[in-house]
Design a protein around this motif. Structure first.
Motif, PDB file in Angstrom:
ATOM      1  N   ARG A   1       0.836  -1.201   0.000  1.00 44.01           N
ATOM      2  CA  ARG A   1       0.000   0.000   0.000  1.00 44.01           C
ATOM      3  C   ARG A   1       0.879   1.262   0.000  1.00 44.01           C
ATOM      4  NH1 ARG A   1       2.154   2.419   3.496  1.00 44.01           N
ATOM      5  NH2 ARG A   1       1.865   2.489   5.745  1.00 44.01           N
TER       6      ARG A   1
ATOM      7  N   LYS B   1       0.829   5.067   1.425  1.00 42.94           N
ATOM      8  CA  LYS B   1       0.133   5.820   2.473  1.00 42.94           C
ATOM      9  C   LYS B   1      -0.677   6.958   1.843  1.00 42.94           C
ATOM     10  CE  LYS B   1       1.505   6.889   7.203  1.00 42.94           C
ATOM     11  NZ  LYS B   1       1.215   5.599   7.784  1.00 42.94           N
TER      12      LYS B   1
ATOM     13  N   LYS C   1       4.216  14.247  14.518  1.00 41.62           N
ATOM     14  CA  LYS C   1       5.653  14.424  14.740  1.00 41.62           C
ATOM     15  C   LYS C   1       6.030  15.897  14.895  1.00 41.62           C
ATOM     16  CE  LYS C   1       7.172  10.264  12.293  1.00 41.62           C
ATOM     17  NZ  LYS C   1       8.426   9.729  12.792  1.00 41.62           N
TER      18      LYS C   1
ATOM     19  N   ARG D   1      16.624   0.775   9.001  1.00 39.01           N
ATOM     20  CA  ARG D   1      16.185   0.648  10.392  1.00 39.01           C
ATOM     21  C   ARG D   1      15.485  -0.693  10.590  1.00 39.01           C
ATOM     22  NH1 ARG D   1      11.590   4.670  12.311  1.00 39.01           N
ATOM     23  NH2 ARG D   1      10.271   2.901  11.820  1.00 39.01           N
TER      24      ARG D   1
ATOM     25  N   LYS E   1      13.020  -2.760  13.531  1.00 36.82           N
ATOM     26  CA  LYS E   1      12.363  -2.795  14.844  1.00 36.82           C
ATOM     27  C   LYS E   1      11.795  -4.200  14.991  1.00 36.82           C
ATOM     28  CE  LYS E   1      10.802   2.013  15.309  1.00 36.82           C
ATOM     29  NZ  LYS E   1       9.586   2.847  15.442  1.00 36.82           N
TER      30      LYS E   1
ATOM     31  N   TYR F   1       9.558  -6.254  16.864  1.00 36.22           N
ATOM     32  CA  TYR F   1       8.472  -6.372  17.846  1.00 36.22           C
ATOM     33  C   TYR F   1       8.056  -7.834  18.042  1.00 36.22           C
ATOM     34  CZ  TYR F   1       7.808  -1.300  17.170  1.00 36.22           C
ATOM     35  OH  TYR F   1       7.982   0.058  17.096  1.00 36.22           O
TER      36      TYR F   1
ATOM     37  N   LYS G   1       5.312  -4.968  21.581  1.00 35.67           N
ATOM     38  CA  LYS G   1       4.854  -3.706  22.175  1.00 35.67           C
ATOM     39  C   LYS G   1       4.055  -4.023  23.449  1.00 35.67           C
ATOM     40  CE  LYS G   1       4.738  -0.280  18.598  1.00 35.67           C
ATOM     41  NZ  LYS G   1       3.975   0.799  17.993  1.00 35.67           N
TER      42      LYS G   1
ATOM     43  N   ASN H   1       1.156  -3.486  24.310  1.00 37.70           N
ATOM     44  CA  ASN H   1      -0.219  -3.957  24.063  1.00 37.70           C
ATOM     45  C   ASN H   1      -0.267  -5.380  23.489  1.00 37.70           C
ATOM     46  OD1 ASN H   1       0.718  -3.447  21.489  1.00 37.70           O
ATOM     47  ND2 ASN H   1      -0.966  -2.127  20.873  1.00 37.70           N
TER      48      ASN H   1
ATOM     49  N   HIS I   1       9.633  -5.112  11.720  1.00 44.13           N
ATOM     50  CA  HIS I   1       9.552  -3.972  10.798  1.00 44.13           C
ATOM     51  C   HIS I   1      10.941  -3.619  10.267  1.00 44.13           C
ATOM     52  CE1 HIS I   1       5.690  -2.104  12.737  1.00 44.13           C
ATOM     53  NE2 HIS I   1       5.548  -3.374  12.440  1.00 44.13           N
TER      54      HIS I   1
ATOM     55  N   GLU J   1      -7.075  -5.839  16.421  1.00 44.97           N
ATOM     56  CA  GLU J   1      -6.709  -4.777  17.364  1.00 44.97           C
ATOM     57  C   GLU J   1      -6.802  -3.417  16.681  1.00 44.97           C
ATOM     58  OE1 GLU J   1      -3.782  -2.179  19.523  1.00 44.97           O
ATOM     59  OE2 GLU J   1      -3.795  -2.814  17.444  1.00 44.97           O
TER      60      GLU J   1
HETATM   61  P1  0O2 Z   1      -0.850   2.310   8.908  1.00 46.50           P
HETATM   62  O1  0O2 Z   1      -2.232   2.731   8.562  1.00 46.50           O
HETATM   63  O2  0O2 Z   1      -0.747   0.846   9.177  1.00 46.50           O
HETATM   64  O3  0O2 Z   1       0.180   2.809   7.951  1.00 46.50           O
HETATM   65  P2  0O2 Z   1       7.786   5.855  12.710  1.00 46.50           P
HETATM   66  O4  0O2 Z   1       7.634   5.137  11.380  1.00 46.50           O
HETATM   67  O5  0O2 Z   1       8.938   5.393  13.539  1.00 46.50           O
HETATM   68  O6  0O2 Z   1       7.714   7.304  12.563  1.00 46.50           O
HETATM   69  P3  0O2 Z   1       6.165   4.350  14.429  1.00 46.50           P
HETATM   70  O7  0O2 Z   1       4.684   4.357  14.632  1.00 46.50           O
HETATM   71  O8  0O2 Z   1       7.016   4.440  15.654  1.00 46.50           O
HETATM   72  O9  0O2 Z   1       6.455   5.521  13.468  1.00 46.50           O
HETATM   73  O10 0O2 Z   1       6.632   3.091  13.600  1.00 46.50           O
HETATM   74  P4  0O2 Z   1       6.457   1.585  13.950  1.00 46.50           P
HETATM   75  O11 0O2 Z   1       6.509   1.322  15.406  1.00 46.50           O
HETATM   76  O12 0O2 Z   1       7.486   0.885  13.110  1.00 46.50           O
HETATM   77  O13 0O2 Z   1       4.956   1.233  13.490  1.00 46.50           O
HETATM   78  C1  0O2 Z   1       4.409   1.683  12.305  1.00 46.50           C
HETATM   79  C2  0O2 Z   1       3.315   0.765  11.766  1.00 46.50           C
HETATM   80  O14 0O2 Z   1       3.274  -0.494  12.440  1.00 46.50           O
HETATM   81  C3  0O2 Z   1       1.915   1.323  11.965  1.00 46.50           C
HETATM   82  O15 0O2 Z   1       1.639   2.183  10.882  1.00 46.50           O
HETATM   83  C4  0O2 Z   1       1.055   0.054  11.951  1.00 46.50           C
HETATM   84  O16 0O2 Z   1       0.877  -0.422  10.629  1.00 46.50           O
HETATM   85  C5  0O2 Z   1       1.938  -0.923  12.685  1.00 46.50           C
HETATM   86  N1  0O2 Z   1       1.725  -0.907  14.134  1.00 46.50           N
HETATM   87  C6  0O2 Z   1       2.582  -0.411  15.063  1.00 46.50           C
HETATM   88  N2  0O2 Z   1       2.092  -0.581  16.303  1.00 46.50           N
HETATM   89  C7  0O2 Z   1       0.889  -1.203  16.168  1.00 46.50           C
HETATM   90  C8  0O2 Z   1      -0.103  -1.662  17.112  1.00 46.50           C
HETATM   91  O17 0O2 Z   1       0.010  -1.522  18.329  1.00 46.50           O
HETATM   92  N3  0O2 Z   1      -1.212  -2.278  16.593  1.00 46.50           N
HETATM   93  C9  0O2 Z   1      -1.388  -2.468  15.234  1.00 46.50           C
HETATM   94  N4  0O2 Z   1      -2.499  -3.087  14.835  1.00 46.50           N
HETATM   95  N5  0O2 Z   1      -0.465  -2.020  14.328  1.00 46.50           N
HETATM   96  C10 0O2 Z   1       0.652  -1.411  14.786  1.00 46.50           C
HETATM   97  P5  0O2 Z   1       0.698   3.436  11.035  1.00 46.50           P
HETATM   98  O18 0O2 Z   1       1.345   4.575  10.349  1.00 46.50           O
HETATM   99  O19 0O2 Z   1       0.309   3.651  12.457  1.00 46.50           O
HETATM  100  O20 0O2 Z   1      -0.608   3.060  10.298  1.00 46.50           O
END
Ligand code: 0O2
Length: 202
Positions: free
Chosen positions: A37, A39, A51, A104, A106, A108, A113, A115, A121, A155
């Motif tokens: 996808r 964004k 941010k 980078r 991460k 998880y 996390k 939750n 990632h 979730e």
């Molecule tokens: P969408 O709609 O999925 O794109 P950063 O990239 O470092 O600025 P962040 O949020 O720290 O931002 O990055 P991270 O931790 O790598 O997580 C980014 C994406 O992981 C999220 O994208 C979600 O797709 C997924 N994600 C992270 N945490 C969770 C969670 O607790 N639950 C679920 N279901 N998905 C999670 P976006 O941009 O939030 O949304």
């Protein structure tokens, strides 16, 4: 956005090649499905706001650079794997290719996390060749198992529901389910090893 679409296709092809190659030698696909996808502009705007990044109305190029330097998941690929070991092997095989730079990581899965969210990632950078020259593009690759994806999708849906009663109970149940799911993933992996070793002993 077109540039990001091209970068997505490049990374997706690499993953499909790794999937096909593994199938040749092991008679099973490590990748169950791949979803890509770009964004949406609204989501990019929301993330910039979160941010605290503001754009300068005068310079388009400066704005694009600011966005590209702060949001790394404009292009995103979700790779759903059968087993946890497939995730780490594919991630290693992808990032060891010499045109890919790992920006980078991460994990998880090894450190979920609070939750209960689990996924691996990666932000990778790949050169895309356009008529005007080579452009390095960043792509976020999320690896997870079928079970982790099931958990994350539910979730995610619940996150957007407003005025939910019993929030603490639900959060606690989600955390418990995440642990059960993880345990099941590793037990299923062990069952597969047992079946494979029984096969090779015959
Ligand atoms: P969408 O709609 O999925 O794109 P950063 O990239 O470092 O600025 P962040 O949020 O720290 O931002 O990055 P991270 O931790 O790598 O997580 C980014 C994406 O992981 C999220 O994208 C979600 O797709 C997924 N994600 C992270 N945490 C969770 C969670 O607790 N639950 C679920 N279901 N998905 C999670 P976006 O941009 O939030 O949304």
């Amino acid at each position: 956005m077109t540039y990001y679409g091209c970068a997505l296709r490049e990374v997706e092809t690499k993953l499909q090649v790794l999937n096909d190659e593994f199938k040749l030698g092991h008679d099973r696909n490590p990748i169950e499905s791949i979803k890509s996808r770009i964004k949406s502009v609204e989501s990019i705007a929301k993330k910039l706001e979160k941010k605290g990044i503001t754009l300068n109305a005068d310079s388009m190029e400066e704005n694009i650079a600011r966005i590209e330097n702060s949001i790394f998941d404009i292009a995103g690929i979700r790779v759903i794997c059968a087993f946890p070991e497939d995730i780490y092997r594919l991630a290693k095989q992808l990032t060891s290719q010499d045109d890919i730079t790992l920006v980078r990581e991460k994990d998880y899965i090894s450190s979920p996390k609070p939750n209960g969210y689990r996924s691996l990632h990666l932000i990778v950078e790949i050169p895309v060749f356009f008529s005007t020259g080579k452009r390095p593009m960043k792509v976020e690759v999320q690896f997870r198992t079928i079970a982790m994806d099931f958990w994350a999708s539910l979730e995610h849906k619940m996150k957007y529901k407003k005025n939910i009663r019993n929030q603490d109970y639900i959060a606690d149940e989600l955390l418990k389910c995440s642990r059960i799911i993880s345990e099941t993933d590793y037990r299923m992996q062990e069952i597969r090893w047992l079946i494979e070793s029984a096969d090779s002993a015959e």
